[in-house]
Write a protein that holds these residues in place. Structure first.
Motif, PDB file in Angstrom:
ATOM      1  N   SER A   2       0.828  -1.207   0.000  1.00 33.48           N
ATOM      2  CA  SER A   2       0.000   0.000   0.000  1.00 33.48           C
ATOM      3  C   SER A   2       0.860   1.254   0.000  1.00 33.48           C
ATOM      4  CB  SER A   2      -0.935   0.002   1.213  1.00 33.48           C
ATOM      5  OG  SER A   2      -0.183   0.016   2.403  1.00 33.48           O
ATOM      6  N   GLY A   3       0.223   2.361  -0.370  1.00 32.88           N
ATOM      7  CA  GLY A   3       0.898   3.646  -0.384  1.00 32.88           C
ATOM      8  C   GLY A   3       1.594   3.918  -1.701  1.00 32.88           C
ATOM      9  N   PHE A   4       2.164   5.121  -1.800  1.00 29.76           N
ATOM     10  CA  PHE A   4       2.754   5.600  -3.043  1.00 29.76           C
ATOM     11  C   PHE A   4       4.280   5.516  -3.070  1.00 29.76           C
ATOM     12  CE2 PHE A   4      -1.333   7.819  -2.542  1.00 29.76           C
ATOM     13  CZ  PHE A   4      -1.951   7.411  -3.728  1.00 29.76           C
ATOM     14  N   ALA A   5       4.889   4.958  -2.029  1.00 29.67           N
ATOM     15  CA  ALA A   5       6.353   4.880  -1.968  1.00 29.67           C
ATOM     16  C   ALA A   5       6.888   4.059  -3.131  1.00 29.67           C
ATOM     17  CB  ALA A   5       6.784   4.255  -0.645  1.00 29.67           C
ATOM     18  N   GLY A  21      -0.662   9.743   3.556  1.00 29.80           N
ATOM     19  CA  GLY A  21      -1.105   8.666   2.679  1.00 29.80           C
ATOM     20  C   GLY A  21      -1.963   9.118   1.514  1.00 29.80           C
ATOM     21  N   THR A  22      -2.037  10.428   1.284  1.00 28.61           N
ATOM     22  CA  THR A  22      -2.863  10.969   0.206  1.00 28.61           C
ATOM     23  C   THR A  22      -1.978  11.714  -0.796  1.00 28.61           C
ATOM     24  OG1 THR A  22      -4.775  11.184   1.662  1.00 28.61           O
ATOM     25  CG2 THR A  22      -4.808  12.494  -0.333  1.00 28.61           C
ATOM     26  N   LEU A  23      -2.292  11.529  -2.068  1.00 30.87           N
ATOM     27  CA  LEU A  23      -1.625  12.249  -3.147  1.00 30.87           C
ATOM     28  C   LEU A  23      -2.593  13.302  -3.666  1.00 30.87           C
ATOM     29  CD1 LEU A  23       0.434  12.683  -5.503  1.00 30.87           C
ATOM     30  CD2 LEU A  23      -0.717  10.773  -6.673  1.00 30.87           C
ATOM     31  N   HIS A  24      -2.153  14.558  -3.684  1.00 30.38           N
ATOM     32  CA  HIS A  24      -2.944  15.662  -4.235  1.00 30.38           C
ATOM     33  C   HIS A  24      -2.273  16.111  -5.538  1.00 30.38           C
ATOM     34  CE1 HIS A  24      -5.203  16.164  -0.483  1.00 30.38           C
ATOM     35  NE2 HIS A  24      -4.051  15.921   0.125  1.00 30.38           N
ATOM     36  N   SER A  50       3.017   5.255 -11.145  1.00 25.56           N
ATOM     37  CA  SER A  50       2.872   3.801 -11.188  1.00 25.56           C
ATOM     38  C   SER A  50       4.065   3.059 -10.618  1.00 25.56           C
ATOM     39  CB  SER A  50       2.658   3.355 -12.632  1.00 25.56           C
ATOM     40  OG  SER A  50       3.851   3.522 -13.377  1.00 25.56           O
ATOM     41  N   ARG A  51       3.852   1.745 -10.506  1.00 22.82           N
ATOM     42  CA  ARG A  51       4.913   0.792 -10.198  1.00 22.82           C
ATOM     43  C   ARG A  51       4.583  -0.519 -10.910  1.00 22.82           C
ATOM     44  NH1 ARG A  51       3.479   1.123  -4.395  1.00 22.82           N
ATOM     45  NH2 ARG A  51       1.727  -0.244  -4.029  1.00 22.82           N
ATOM     46  N   PRO A  52       5.577  -1.369 -11.139  1.00 18.18           N
ATOM     47  CA  PRO A  52       5.309  -2.637 -11.799  1.00 18.18           C
ATOM     48  C   PRO A  52       4.528  -3.583 -10.880  1.00 18.18           C
ATOM     49  CG  PRO A  52       7.658  -2.094 -11.912  1.00 18.18           C
ATOM     50  CD  PRO A  52       7.022  -1.144 -10.943  1.00 18.18           C
ATOM     51  N   ALA A  53       3.675  -4.399 -11.488  1.00 18.10           N
ATOM     52  CA  ALA A  53       2.964  -5.460 -10.779  1.00 18.10           C
ATOM     53  C   ALA A  53       3.030  -6.710 -11.642  1.00 18.10           C
ATOM     54  CB  ALA A  53       1.519  -5.068 -10.508  1.00 18.10           C
ATOM     55  N   ALA A  54       3.419  -7.823 -11.044  1.00 19.36           N
ATOM     56  CA  ALA A  54       3.565  -9.076 -11.781  1.00 19.36           C
ATOM     57  C   ALA A  54       2.350  -9.964 -11.563  1.00 19.36           C
ATOM     58  CB  ALA A  54       4.829  -9.801 -11.331  1.00 19.36           C
ATOM     59  N   GLY A  55       2.066 -10.769 -12.574  1.00 16.90           N
ATOM     60  CA  GLY A  55       1.000 -11.759 -12.448  1.00 16.90           C
ATOM     61  C   GLY A  55      -0.365 -11.137 -12.233  1.00 16.90           C
ATOM     62  N   ASP A  56      -1.233 -11.871 -11.533  1.00 18.62           N
ATOM     63  CA  ASP A  56      -2.584 -11.396 -11.238  1.00 18.62           C
ATOM     64  C   ASP A  56      -2.585 -10.575  -9.953  1.00 18.62           C
ATOM     65  OD1 ASP A  56      -3.367 -12.779 -13.461  1.00 18.62           O
ATOM     66  OD2 ASP A  56      -4.430 -14.362 -12.389  1.00 18.62           O
ATOM     67  N   PHE A  57      -3.446  -9.568  -9.883  1.00 18.73           N
ATOM     68  CA  PHE A  57      -3.494  -8.671  -8.727  1.00 18.73           C
ATOM     69  C   PHE A  57      -4.821  -7.926  -8.728  1.00 18.73           C
ATOM     70  CE2 PHE A  57      -1.569  -6.436 -12.286  1.00 18.73           C
ATOM     71  CZ  PHE A  57      -2.350  -5.298 -12.372  1.00 18.73           C
ATOM     72  N   SER A  58      -5.127  -7.298  -7.606  1.00 17.53           N
ATOM     73  CA  SER A  58      -6.174  -6.283  -7.513  1.00 17.53           C
ATOM     74  C   SER A  58      -5.526  -4.993  -7.047  1.00 17.53           C
ATOM     75  CB  SER A  58      -7.273  -6.681  -6.521  1.00 17.53           C
ATOM     76  OG  SER A  58      -8.101  -7.685  -7.053  1.00 17.53           O
ATOM     77  N   SER A 178      -6.341   8.457  -2.292  1.00 17.05           N
ATOM     78  CA  SER A 178      -6.003   7.954  -0.957  1.00 17.05           C
ATOM     79  C   SER A 178      -6.245   6.443  -0.885  1.00 17.05           C
ATOM     80  CB  SER A 178      -6.821   8.683   0.114  1.00 17.05           C
ATOM     81  OG  SER A 178      -8.199   8.525  -0.115  1.00 17.05           O
ATOM     82  N   ASP A 179      -5.642   5.832   0.138  1.00 23.01           N
ATOM     83  CA  ASP A 179      -5.799   4.393   0.401  1.00 23.01           C
ATOM     84  C   ASP A 179      -5.490   3.554  -0.837  1.00 23.01           C
ATOM     85  OD1 ASP A 179      -6.663   4.898   3.087  1.00 23.01           O
ATOM     86  OD2 ASP A 179      -8.618   5.436   2.282  1.00 23.01           O
ATOM     87  N   PHE A 180      -4.380   3.879  -1.501  1.00 23.95           N
ATOM     88  CA  PHE A 180      -3.937   3.119  -2.670  1.00 23.95           C
ATOM     89  C   PHE A 180      -3.313   1.810  -2.206  1.00 23.95           C
ATOM     90  CE2 PHE A 180      -0.548   1.918  -5.634  1.00 23.95           C
ATOM     91  CZ  PHE A 180      -1.263   1.828  -6.820  1.00 23.95           C
ATOM     92  N   VAL A 181      -3.747   0.703  -2.794  1.00 27.23           N
ATOM     93  CA  VAL A 181      -3.203  -0.597  -2.414  1.00 27.23           C
ATOM     94  C   VAL A 181      -3.209  -1.541  -3.610  1.00 27.23           C
ATOM     95  CG1 VAL A 181      -5.432  -1.467  -1.594  1.00 27.23           C
ATOM     96  CG2 VAL A 181      -3.337  -2.481  -0.715  1.00 27.23           C
ATOM     97  N   VAL A 182      -2.115  -2.295  -3.749  1.00 26.37           N
ATOM     98  CA  VAL A 182      -2.012  -3.375  -4.731  1.00 26.37           C
ATOM     99  C   VAL A 182      -1.817  -4.661  -3.942  1.00 26.37           C
ATOM    100  CG1 VAL A 182      -0.745  -4.314  -6.698  1.00 26.37           C
ATOM    101  CG2 VAL A 182      -0.905  -1.832  -6.399  1.00 26.37           C
ATOM    102  N   GLY A 183      -2.655  -5.678  -4.227  1.00 25.92           N
ATOM    103  CA  GLY A 183      -2.560  -6.924  -3.495  1.00 25.92           C
ATOM    104  C   GLY A 183      -2.988  -8.103  -4.340  1.00 25.92           C
ATOM    105  N   PRO A 184      -3.178  -9.254  -3.696  1.00 27.96           N
ATOM    106  CA  PRO A 184      -3.610 -10.449  -4.430  1.00 27.96           C
ATOM    107  C   PRO A 184      -4.952 -10.209  -5.112  1.00 27.96           C
ATOM    108  CG  PRO A 184      -2.954 -11.012  -2.187  1.00 27.96           C
ATOM    109  CD  PRO A 184      -2.994  -9.520  -2.268  1.00 27.96           C
TER     110      PRO A 184
END
Length: 192
Positions: A2-5, A21-24, A50-58, A178-184
């Motif tokens: 999670s987050g924009f780091a 945790g918010t991007l304006h 952005s950032r890279p994400a491999a395979g399947d994700f939400s 806000s509340d940006f998250v990449v996960g399974p």
């Protein structure tokens, strides 16, 4: 994750800040992502963090914008290249906020669904299931995820995923993410 780091900009906006945790973001002049269909032009100058994400994700985010001018837009984007990407989120058209999806496989297409834009923001989600991208938004009225689109997207080892915003008819559209998250990925079940 999670987050924009650790995320990077394609076409950085003229103004953006991070905090709590918010991007304006305040957009640049005449920015957009589009390829040819109907309008006859190509634009690839929208703002995409952005950032890279491999395979399947939400991937999910909550966005809140000051939609005032035709085509002001903000949301999520999945991008393989300049010719293969999907953007989905809220877009201002004909005086109303719509949930908008553009799927680009060499050429862009556009679909719209009317929504009641919650003043607290709209939560959206994209899920990759192999060659498909599933697009949803969270209906604040009933708390359920609403399906908007199931679109083809070329398979690849990884894609860039993140938040995007554009203002094709002006500069200075203001939006927060806000509340940006990449996960399974969520379950492949489409129906409850």
């Amino acid at each position: 994750m999670s987050g924009f780091a650790g995320m990077t900009w394609l076409n950085p906006p003229p103004h953006h800040t991070f905090g709590d945790g918010t991007l304006h973001v305040r957009t640049g002049k005449d920015t957009d992502f589009w390829r040819e269909t109907f309008y006859g032009f190509r634009r690839d100058n929208g703002h995409f963090l952005s950032r890279p994400a491999a395979g399947d994700f939400s991937v999910e985010v909550t966005l809140k914008g000051e939609y005032k001018v035709l085509y002001d837009q903000a949301g999520l984007m999945v991008r393989l290249s300049e010719t293969h990407w999907i953007k989905a989120g809220v877009e201002y058209t004909d005086g109303l906020a719509y949930f908008s999806v553009v799927v680009t496989n060499d050429r862009s297409d556009w679909s719209l669904v009317g929504i009641d834009a919650d003043p607290n923001g709209v939560r959206i989600r994209l899920t990759r299931h192999a060659e498909a991208i599933r697009v949803q938004y969270l209906d604040a009225a009933d708390g359920h995820w609403k399906p908007v689109r199931l679109a083809y997207f070329p398979t690849s080892r990884s894609v860039d995923v993140g938040v995007m915003c554009c203002s094709p008819q002006r500069e200075g559209f203001e939006v927060s993410f806000s509340d940006f998250v990449v996960g399974p990925p969520i379950s492949r079940e489409l129906h409850g």
